[in-house]
Design a protein around this motif. Structure first.
Motif, PDB file in Angstrom:
ATOM      1  N   SER A 114       0.828  -1.217   0.000  1.00  0.00           N
ATOM      2  CA  SER A 114       0.000   0.000   0.000  1.00  0.00           C
ATOM      3  C   SER A 114       0.858   1.261   0.000  1.00  0.00           C
ATOM      4  CB  SER A 114      -0.935  -0.006   1.208  1.00  0.00           C
ATOM      5  OG  SER A 114      -0.187  -0.070   2.408  1.00  0.00           O
ATOM      6  N   SER A 115       2.058   1.161  -0.548  1.00  0.00           N
ATOM      7  CA  SER A 115       2.993   2.288  -0.546  1.00  0.00           C
ATOM      8  C   SER A 115       2.630   3.316  -1.623  1.00  0.00           C
ATOM      9  CB  SER A 115       4.421   1.787  -0.793  1.00  0.00           C
ATOM     10  OG  SER A 115       5.286   2.868  -1.077  1.00  0.00           O
ATOM     11  N   PRO A 116       2.287   4.558  -1.238  1.00  0.00           N
ATOM     12  CA  PRO A 116       2.015   5.600  -2.244  1.00  0.00           C
ATOM     13  C   PRO A 116       3.246   5.898  -3.105  1.00  0.00           C
ATOM     14  CG  PRO A 116       1.203   6.266  -0.088  1.00  0.00           C
ATOM     15  CD  PRO A 116       2.048   5.048   0.123  1.00  0.00           C
ATOM     16  N   TYR A 117       4.428   5.796  -2.494  1.00  0.00           N
ATOM     17  CA  TYR A 117       5.657   6.080  -3.238  1.00  0.00           C
ATOM     18  C   TYR A 117       5.867   5.051  -4.342  1.00  0.00           C
ATOM     19  CZ  TYR A 117      10.327   8.239  -3.641  1.00  0.00           C
ATOM     20  OH  TYR A 117      11.448   8.928  -4.069  1.00  0.00           O
ATOM     21  N   LEU A 118       5.637   3.779  -4.023  1.00  0.00           N
ATOM     22  CA  LEU A 118       5.798   2.732  -5.036  1.00  0.00           C
ATOM     23  C   LEU A 118       4.756   2.894  -6.138  1.00  0.00           C
ATOM     24  CD1 LEU A 118       7.563   0.312  -5.731  1.00  0.00           C
ATOM     25  CD2 LEU A 118       5.939  -1.152  -4.510  1.00  0.00           C
ATOM     26  N   ALA A 119       3.540   3.320  -5.769  1.00  0.00           N
ATOM     27  CA  ALA A 119       2.503   3.597  -6.774  1.00  0.00           C
ATOM     28  C   ALA A 119       2.946   4.730  -7.696  1.00  0.00           C
ATOM     29  CB  ALA A 119       1.194   3.962  -6.087  1.00  0.00           C
ATOM     30  N   PHE A 120       3.551   5.768  -7.112  1.00  0.00           N
ATOM     31  CA  PHE A 120       4.050   6.885  -7.919  1.00  0.00           C
ATOM     32  C   PHE A 120       5.110   6.408  -8.915  1.00  0.00           C
ATOM     33  CE2 PHE A 120       7.571   9.890  -8.435  1.00  0.00           C
ATOM     34  CZ  PHE A 120       6.921  10.909  -9.128  1.00  0.00           C
ATOM     35  N   PHE A 139      -0.784   7.577 -10.374  1.00  0.00           N
ATOM     36  CA  PHE A 139      -0.523   8.920  -9.850  1.00  0.00           C
ATOM     37  C   PHE A 139      -1.637   9.366  -8.901  1.00  0.00           C
ATOM     38  CE2 PHE A 139       2.108   9.738 -13.858  1.00  0.00           C
ATOM     39  CZ  PHE A 139       3.308   9.501 -13.190  1.00  0.00           C
ATOM     40  N   GLU A 140      -2.873   9.070  -9.270  1.00  0.00           N
ATOM     41  CA  GLU A 140      -3.998   9.448  -8.402  1.00  0.00           C
ATOM     42  C   GLU A 140      -3.951   8.693  -7.080  1.00  0.00           C
ATOM     43  OE1 GLU A 140      -7.315   8.758 -10.993  1.00  0.00           O
ATOM     44  OE2 GLU A 140      -7.311  10.819 -11.762  1.00  0.00           O
ATOM     45  N   GLU A 141      -3.479   7.461  -7.132  1.00  0.00           N
ATOM     46  CA  GLU A 141      -3.313   6.687  -5.893  1.00  0.00           C
ATOM     47  C   GLU A 141      -2.205   7.294  -5.031  1.00  0.00           C
ATOM     48  OE1 GLU A 141      -1.809   2.218  -4.601  1.00  0.00           O
ATOM     49  OE2 GLU A 141      -2.683   2.527  -6.588  1.00  0.00           O
ATOM     50  N   SER A 142      -1.160   7.774  -5.668  1.00  0.00           N
ATOM     51  CA  SER A 142       0.016   8.245  -4.922  1.00  0.00           C
ATOM     52  C   SER A 142      -0.187   9.595  -4.244  1.00  0.00           C
ATOM     53  CB  SER A 142       1.229   8.329  -5.851  1.00  0.00           C
ATOM     54  OG  SER A 142       1.135   9.446  -6.736  1.00  0.00           O
ATOM     55  N   LYS A 146       0.158  13.488   0.904  1.00  0.00           N
ATOM     56  CA  LYS A 146       0.288  14.914   0.565  1.00  0.00           C
ATOM     57  C   LYS A 146       1.611  15.535   0.996  1.00  0.00           C
ATOM     58  CE  LYS A 146      -4.716  15.603   0.823  1.00  0.00           C
ATOM     59  NZ  LYS A 146      -5.814  16.309   1.510  1.00  0.00           N
ATOM     60  N   ASN A 147       2.227  15.017   2.028  1.00  0.00           N
ATOM     61  CA  ASN A 147       3.467  15.606   2.529  1.00  0.00           C
ATOM     62  C   ASN A 147       4.715  14.887   2.030  1.00  0.00           C
ATOM     63  OD1 ASN A 147       2.098  17.565   4.105  1.00  0.00           O
ATOM     64  ND2 ASN A 147       1.706  16.018   5.683  1.00  0.00           N
ATOM     65  N   SER A 148       4.556  14.136   0.973  1.00  0.00           N
ATOM     66  CA  SER A 148       5.663  13.330   0.471  1.00  0.00           C
ATOM     67  C   SER A 148       6.614  14.143  -0.386  1.00  0.00           C
ATOM     68  CB  SER A 148       5.107  12.164  -0.358  1.00  0.00           C
ATOM     69  OG  SER A 148       4.469  12.675  -1.513  1.00  0.00           O
ATOM     70  N   LYS A 179      -4.788  23.045  -3.565  1.00  0.00           N
ATOM     71  CA  LYS A 179      -4.145  24.348  -3.423  1.00  0.00           C
ATOM     72  C   LYS A 179      -3.603  24.569  -2.017  1.00  0.00           C
ATOM     73  CE  LYS A 179      -4.955  29.270  -4.260  1.00  0.00           C
ATOM     74  NZ  LYS A 179      -5.947  30.279  -4.715  1.00  0.00           N
ATOM     75  N   LYS A 180      -4.343  24.183  -1.012  1.00  0.00           N
ATOM     76  CA  LYS A 180      -3.929  24.400   0.378  1.00  0.00           C
ATOM     77  C   LYS A 180      -2.693  23.578   0.741  1.00  0.00           C
ATOM     78  CE  LYS A 180      -7.097  20.879   2.221  1.00  0.00           C
ATOM     79  NZ  LYS A 180      -7.536  20.416   0.895  1.00  0.00           N
ATOM     80  N   ASP A 181      -2.436  22.498  -0.009  1.00  0.00           N
ATOM     81  CA  ASP A 181      -1.323  21.616   0.332  1.00  0.00           C
ATOM     82  C   ASP A 181       0.019  22.134  -0.169  1.00  0.00           C
ATOM     83  OD1 ASP A 181      -2.822  19.492   1.636  1.00  0.00           O
ATOM     84  OD2 ASP A 181      -3.714  19.176  -0.343  1.00  0.00           O
ATOM     85  N   PHE A 182       0.013  23.030  -1.148  1.00  0.00           N
ATOM     86  CA  PHE A 182       1.279  23.627  -1.562  1.00  0.00           C
ATOM     87  C   PHE A 182       1.292  25.140  -1.377  1.00  0.00           C
ATOM     88  CE2 PHE A 182      -0.783  25.091  -5.361  1.00  0.00           C
ATOM     89  CZ  PHE A 182      -1.536  24.034  -5.861  1.00  0.00           C
ATOM     90  N   ALA A 183       0.306  25.681  -0.653  1.00  0.00           N
ATOM     91  CA  ALA A 183       0.206  27.128  -0.468  1.00  0.00           C
ATOM     92  C   ALA A 183       1.382  27.696   0.314  1.00  0.00           C
ATOM     93  CB  ALA A 183      -1.104  27.482   0.248  1.00  0.00           C
ATOM     94  N   SER A 184       1.985  26.884   1.195  1.00  0.00           N
ATOM     95  CA  SER A 184       3.088  27.381   2.023  1.00  0.00           C
ATOM     96  C   SER A 184       4.417  27.429   1.277  1.00  0.00           C
ATOM     97  CB  SER A 184       3.239  26.507   3.269  1.00  0.00           C
ATOM     98  OG  SER A 184       3.530  25.174   2.903  1.00  0.00           O
ATOM     99  N   GLU A 185       4.495  26.759   0.135  1.00  0.00           N
ATOM    100  CA  GLU A 185       5.726  26.750  -0.655  1.00  0.00           C
ATOM    101  C   GLU A 185       5.630  27.785  -1.770  1.00  0.00           C
ATOM    102  OE1 GLU A 185       8.388  25.006  -0.011  1.00  0.00           O
ATOM    103  OE2 GLU A 185       7.520  23.895   1.671  1.00  0.00           O
ATOM    104  N   LYS A 186       6.458  28.795  -1.678  1.00  0.00           N
ATOM    105  CA  LYS A 186       6.353  29.929  -2.596  1.00  0.00           C
ATOM    106  C   LYS A 186       6.513  29.510  -4.052  1.00  0.00           C
ATOM    107  CE  LYS A 186       8.136  34.593  -3.413  1.00  0.00           C
ATOM    108  NZ  LYS A 186       9.093  35.628  -2.968  1.00  0.00           N
ATOM    109  N   MET A 187       7.537  28.699  -4.337  1.00  0.00           N
ATOM    110  CA  MET A 187       7.790  28.297  -5.720  1.00  0.00           C
ATOM    111  C   MET A 187       6.665  27.407  -6.245  1.00  0.00           C
ATOM    112  SD  MET A 187      10.347  29.801  -6.940  1.00  0.00           S
ATOM    113  CE  MET A 187      10.513  28.840  -8.451  1.00  0.00           C
TER     114      MET A 187
END
Length: 203
Positions: A114-120, A139-142, A146-148, A179-187
């Motif tokens: 059930s590894s999201p990374y392996l799915a990615f 990709f949708e599974e991975s 969100k914090n990976s 949007k909220k999951d990458f809002a703190s990262e400026k780039m």
């Protein structure tokens, strides 16, 4: 070094030091004269691997990840993480058959099922051979992780697929939802805001 690493990846751990010396890897950079199967290198291989990985210097990143995996005192979970970091690099440079072979071994283990990374990583492999429908599934599974380290990358792959398929609404919805999951990262915020405008313009 890159070609050597492809062979080295499958070398038994006890033969790694001998193999690298045989390949004339520079000892003044990596102190290989001190590396034996039962010894520890003074190099911080994990830190070096991360630094090289961030600079896209993938050959040296692979070297240090593998040395960290084989010679540093790390627990099982850490070993599994390093295995996936190495496999991620192999998938990103298009070594599809090698990645498929290792994937098929890992997916049989409970720790990876059930590894999201392996799915990615599997998604990247399908993307490489232009099987975009299957790539999308993985990709949708991975992106549940969100914090990976690969979250932004997975979103970008999905957006490329949606854009290619002219699914502009899916692209807009994807960016809006996360949007909220990458809002703190400026780039990341800047990058995805531009992509959002591109999708909106083509809608």
């Amino acid at each position: 070094l890159y070609l050597n690493l492809l062979d080295w990846y499958d070398e038994p751990q006890i033969k790694v030091a001998h193999y690298l010396k045989k390949q004339n890897i520079k000892t003044n950079i990596y102190d290989l004269k001190n590396i034996q199967a039962s010894s520890r290198s003074t190099t911080n291989h994990y830190k070096s691997a991360i630094n090289f990985d961030k600079k896209n210097n993938l050959s040296y990143a692979l070297y240090h990840y593998k040395m960290h995996l084989d010679y540093d005192d790390i627990n099982l979970n850490q070993k599994q993480d390093i295995e996936l970091l190495i496999l991620h690099i192999f998938s990103s440079i298009g070594l599809n058959r090698l990645v498929d072979r290792i994937y098929n071994q890992l997916i049989k283990l409970d720790a990876f099922k059930s590894s999201p990374y392996l799915a990615f990583i599997k998604g990247v492999n399908y993307f490489n051979i232009k099987n975009f429908s299957k790539a999308q599934i993985y990709f949708e599974e991975s992106i549940n992780a969100k914090n990976s380290l690969f979250f932004d990358e997975a979103l970008n792959y999905l957006l490329v697929i949606f854009f290619k398929n002219k699914d502009y609404n899916k692209g807009l919805d994807l960016i809006s939802y996360y949007k909220k999951d990458f809002a703190s990262e400026k780039m990341s915020r800047f990058h995805f805001s531009i992509v959002f405008l591109i999708f909106k313009y083509n809608k």
